[in-house]
Scaffold this active site. Structure first.
Site, mmCIF file in Angstrom:
data_model
loop_
_atom_site.group_PDB
_atom_site.id
_atom_site.type_symbol
_atom_site.label_atom_id
_atom_site.label_comp_id
_atom_site.label_asym_id
_atom_site.label_seq_id
_atom_site.Cartn_x
_atom_site.Cartn_y
_atom_site.Cartn_z
ATOM 1 N N GLY A 139 49.155 28.490 17.877
ATOM 2 C CA GLY A 139 49.807 27.877 19.032
ATOM 3 C C GLY A 139 48.796 27.394 20.058
ATOM 4 O O GLY A 139 47.984 28.169 20.562
ATOM 5 N N GLY A 167 49.380 29.854 26.376
ATOM 6 C CA GLY A 167 48.775 31.116 25.964
ATOM 7 C C GLY A 167 47.620 30.898 25.002
ATOM 8 O O GLY A 167 46.521 31.420 25.206
ATOM 9 N N GLU A 212 65.338 20.186 38.248
ATOM 10 C CA GLU A 212 64.319 19.129 38.319
ATOM 11 C C GLU A 212 64.779 17.887 37.547
ATOM 12 O O GLU A 212 64.594 16.755 37.999
ATOM 13 C CB GLU A 212 62.986 19.659 37.793
ATOM 14 C CG GLU A 212 62.454 20.758 38.704
ATOM 15 C CD GLU A 212 61.050 21.261 38.362
ATOM 16 O OE1 GLU A 212 60.436 21.879 39.239
ATOM 17 O OE2 GLU A 212 60.575 21.029 37.241
ATOM 18 N N ALA A 221 54.670 29.861 32.311
ATOM 19 C CA ALA A 221 53.273 29.588 31.968
ATOM 20 C C ALA A 221 52.299 30.645 32.513
ATOM 21 O O ALA A 221 51.410 31.101 31.770
ATOM 22 C CB ALA A 221 52.899 28.193 32.455
HETATM 23 C C1 LIG Z 1 61.241 21.742 30.373
HETATM 24 C C2 LIG Z 1 60.417 22.942 30.700
HETATM 25 C C3 LIG Z 1 59.930 23.114 31.984
HETATM 26 C C4 LIG Z 1 59.165 24.227 32.301
HETATM 27 N N1 LIG Z 1 58.683 24.355 33.575
HETATM 28 C C5 LIG Z 1 57.901 25.404 33.882
HETATM 29 C C6 LIG Z 1 57.334 25.512 35.187
HETATM 30 O O1 LIG Z 1 57.570 24.655 36.056
HETATM 31 N N2 LIG Z 1 56.528 26.579 35.449
HETATM 32 C C7 LIG Z 1 56.258 27.523 34.481
HETATM 33 O O2 LIG Z 1 55.499 28.459 34.760
HETATM 34 N N3 LIG Z 1 56.788 27.446 33.252
HETATM 35 C C8 LIG Z 1 57.590 26.416 32.927
HETATM 36 N N4 LIG Z 1 58.130 26.325 31.671
HETATM 37 C C9 LIG Z 1 57.886 27.407 30.707
HETATM 38 C C10 LIG Z 1 56.503 27.287 30.086
HETATM 39 O O3 LIG Z 1 56.289 25.977 29.599
HETATM 40 C C11 LIG Z 1 56.369 28.298 28.966
HETATM 41 O O4 LIG Z 1 56.605 29.587 29.491
HETATM 42 C C12 LIG Z 1 54.981 28.255 28.355
HETATM 43 O O5 LIG Z 1 54.777 27.007 27.723
HETATM 44 C C13 LIG Z 1 54.792 29.393 27.342
HETATM 45 O O6 LIG Z 1 53.519 29.301 26.808
HETATM 46 P P1 LIG Z 1 53.248 29.765 25.311
HETATM 47 O O7 LIG Z 1 51.782 29.618 25.066
HETATM 48 O O8 LIG Z 1 53.868 31.077 25.060
HETATM 49 O O9 LIG Z 1 54.057 28.734 24.401
HETATM 50 P P2 LIG Z 1 54.019 27.141 24.360
HETATM 51 O O10 LIG Z 1 53.309 26.567 25.517
HETATM 52 O O11 LIG Z 1 55.416 26.723 24.098
HETATM 53 O O12 LIG Z 1 53.138 26.846 23.064
HETATM 54 C C14 LIG Z 1 53.534 27.224 21.781
HETATM 55 C C15 LIG Z 1 52.762 26.390 20.788
HETATM 56 O O13 LIG Z 1 52.966 26.940 19.486
HETATM 57 C C16 LIG Z 1 53.169 25.898 18.565
HETATM 58 N N5 LIG Z 1 53.956 26.432 17.458
HETATM 59 C C17 LIG Z 1 55.180 27.009 17.509
HETATM 60 N N6 LIG Z 1 55.560 27.424 16.288
HETATM 61 C C18 LIG Z 1 54.537 27.123 15.451
HETATM 62 C C19 LIG Z 1 54.321 27.301 14.054
HETATM 63 N N7 LIG Z 1 55.235 27.913 13.268
HETATM 64 N N8 LIG Z 1 53.175 26.843 13.511
HETATM 65 C C20 LIG Z 1 52.233 26.245 14.291
HETATM 66 N N9 LIG Z 1 52.383 26.043 15.615
HETATM 67 C C21 LIG Z 1 53.514 26.486 16.180
HETATM 68 C C22 LIG Z 1 53.907 24.819 19.356
HETATM 69 O O14 LIG Z 1 53.725 23.551 18.779
HETATM 70 C C23 LIG Z 1 53.224 24.943 20.729
HETATM 71 O O15 LIG Z 1 52.121 24.082 20.850
HETATM 72 C C24 LIG Z 1 58.895 25.209 31.312
HETATM 73 C C25 LIG Z 1 59.378 25.035 30.018
HETATM 74 C C26 LIG Z 1 60.136 23.918 29.709
HETATM 75 C C27 LIG Z 1 60.639 23.735 28.292
#
Ligand SMILES: Cc1cc2nc3c(=O)[nH]c(=O)nc-3n(C[C@H](O)[C@H](O)[C@H](O)COP(=O)(O)OP(=O)(O)OC[C@H]3O[C@@H](n4cnc5c(N)ncnc54)[C@H](O)[C@@H]3O)c2cc1C
Length: 415
Positions: free
Chosen positions: A13, A17, A172, A317
């Site tokens: 991912g 994170g 938003e 995030a």
């Molecule tokens: C519309 C929207 C608005 C948001 N606004 C805010 C905000 O204003 N402030 C805030 O703090 N948070 C916000 N968030 C939440 C925030 O984006 C998430 O909490 C954050 O992205 C989580 O980070 P992460 O690294 O866990 O996952 P993500 O950033 O979602 O990254 C996961 C990654 O894993 C990859 N992946 C998934 N499954 C697989 C697989 N099987 N094989 C290979 N790759 C895979 C995906 O392609 C992705 O790149 C928002 C979310 C959304 C959807």
């Protein structure tokens, strides 16, 4: 002389994170492999701006290979994880097996439609880059169709967009669509008046923005209404067939667009790992962020479940970034034979913007509203966006929109 084997760390991912974990392990003696099914990191908090024609997709995404060009200990593979062979320490992907000594799962979340197949099939989620582009194309196409439509009832449906969910993403999205239609499209389309476009925000609870204090939520609601959004609280969406949104009270809203922001769960791959999950599919982790029974595997971000003070760590995030720091440090501690650190969440507060000059925020117990909150929102998002070029282009687009009431990205790319 005995040569030490360099530990192989695999990160799944390239979201908030995954990126932070990889950056924390820069210049450390580990052999890093990052995989993602996409070749880019997506800045999800600005996705609604692609949907509402403020920004183009490449302005909120950056190629992973470009981000890590200078990081010598990292290699990237664009592939999809399909499972983990924990016993043999092998990550299974659609393009073969990748052995690991340590694994960090940062697979994020996906939209939860709560089993409403009509909403899933006919509506839009707001999660992937393709969703942002899809919503923009669909809205602009619907408005062009409305301009050709002789039947006034059909025309009204084509000009109506419903946003499901009154959390930050829904608020938003609704605010941005209201400004798009009233400030920009009502001038582009001589066929329509500003009041012909309808933006409706449906929220099942009796208030918006559950992460913010009640008074700020009420303020956000009045700002939305002043911008022309119809806010419907206690309004529970049950189905959508592409022409009408059905509500639990058996009424229907004629609308050709539904944007569903009301549910989030962990990425579906977590369900196939044979590990303990919470109701939303998040992997239950230990305080060190290790998966119980698999001390060399860590889960972080939206895909991981941990409670502090009786409350789950939110799917935002900053939580993903902070967990990534702890997990990466704990990988190094294990390699060095040191005791592991426990994760503690530092809540930076909550923010939501409702369009031009308007936002509400709670930061370190202080409440902000109006222009100061909007400025905080603007600076925070610009700083967090990856890449100087993206920051500059986004700033120029925002300034252009601010001064000239113009949206740069009103092209229908795909019909
Ligand atoms: C519309 C929207 C608005 C948001 N606004 C805010 C905000 O204003 N402030 C805030 O703090 N948070 C916000 N968030 C939440 C925030 O984006 C998430 O909490 C954050 O992205 C989580 O980070 P992460 O690294 O866990 O996952 P993500 O950033 O979602 O990254 C996961 C990654 O894993 C990859 N992946 C998934 N499954 C697989 C697989 N099987 N094989 C290979 N790759 C895979 C995906 O392609 C992705 O790149 C928002 C979310 C959304 C959807």
């Amino acid at each position: 002389m005995k040569s030490e084997k360099i530990p192989r760390v695999v990160i799944v991912g390239a979201g908030f994170g995954g990126l932070k974990a990889a950056q924390t392990l820069r210049r450390t003696p580990v052999d890093l492999t990052m995989i993602d099914r996409n070749n880019y990191h997506l800045f999800q908090p600005l996705l609604y701006q692609v949907a509402a024609a403020y920004l183009d997709p490449e302005q909120i995404a950056k190629p992973v290979r470009g981000i890590f060009r200078g990081q010598k200990n990292l290699g990237f593979k664009m592939t999809e994880m399909v499972g983990v062979d924990f016993r043999n320490r092998v990550l299974e992907t659609t393009s073969g097996a990748i052995p690991y000594d340590y694994l960090i799962l940062a697979v994020g979340g996906q939209t939860n439609f709560f089993g409403m197949s009509g909403v899933e099939e006919q509506g839009f989620s707001l999660k992937r880059l393709a969703d942002g582009v899809g919503i923009r194309n669909h809205l602009l196409t619907s408005f062009e169709k409305a301009a050709l439509e002789p039947d006034s009832a059909v025309r009204r449906g084509l000009l109506t967009a419903v946003v499901g969910g009154g959390g930050a993403a829904g608020v938003e999205m609704a605010g941005a669509l209201a400004e798009l239609t009233s400030n920009v499209l009502s001038r582009d389309f001589r066929e329509f008046k500003s009041r012909d476009f309808r933006i409706i925000l449906c929220e099942a609870a009796n208030r918006l923005l559950p992460d913010l204090p009640e008074d700020l939520a009420r303020e956000a609601e009045s700002i939305l209404k002043a911008k022309g959004v119809e806010v419907r609280l206690g309004s529970f969406i049950t189905d959508f067939d592409g022409e009408a949104v059905q509500l639990k009270d058996r009424t229907a809203i004629p609308a050709h667009t539904l944007i569903w922001t009301a549910g989030i769960q962990a990425a579906k791959i977590t369900g196939s790992l044979g590990v303990s999950l919470n109701a939303g599919g998040r992997i239950v982790v230990e305080p060190s962020l290790q998966i119980p029974g698999h001390p060399e595997v860590f889960a972080i971000g939206d895909a991981a479940y941990w409670e502090e003070g009786g409350k789950p760590i939110p799917m935002v995030a900053p939580a993903a970034v902070q967990m990534a720091e702890t997990a990466a440090e704990n990988v190094l501690r294990r390699i060095r034979g040191k005791a592991l650190r426990s994760f503690h969440y530092r809540n930076p507060g909550a923010l939501a913007t409702i369009g031009r000059n308007a936002a509400v925020a709670r930061v370190k117990g202080l409440k902000f509203r109006g222009f100061p909150a909007w400025l905080v929102w603007l600076v925070v998002h610009l700083i967090r966006l990856v890449g100087f070029r993206n920051r500059l282009v986004v700033l120029i687009n925002w300034a252009w929109d601010y001064f000239f009431f113009e949206r740069a990205s009103r092209i229908i790319i795909d019909r």
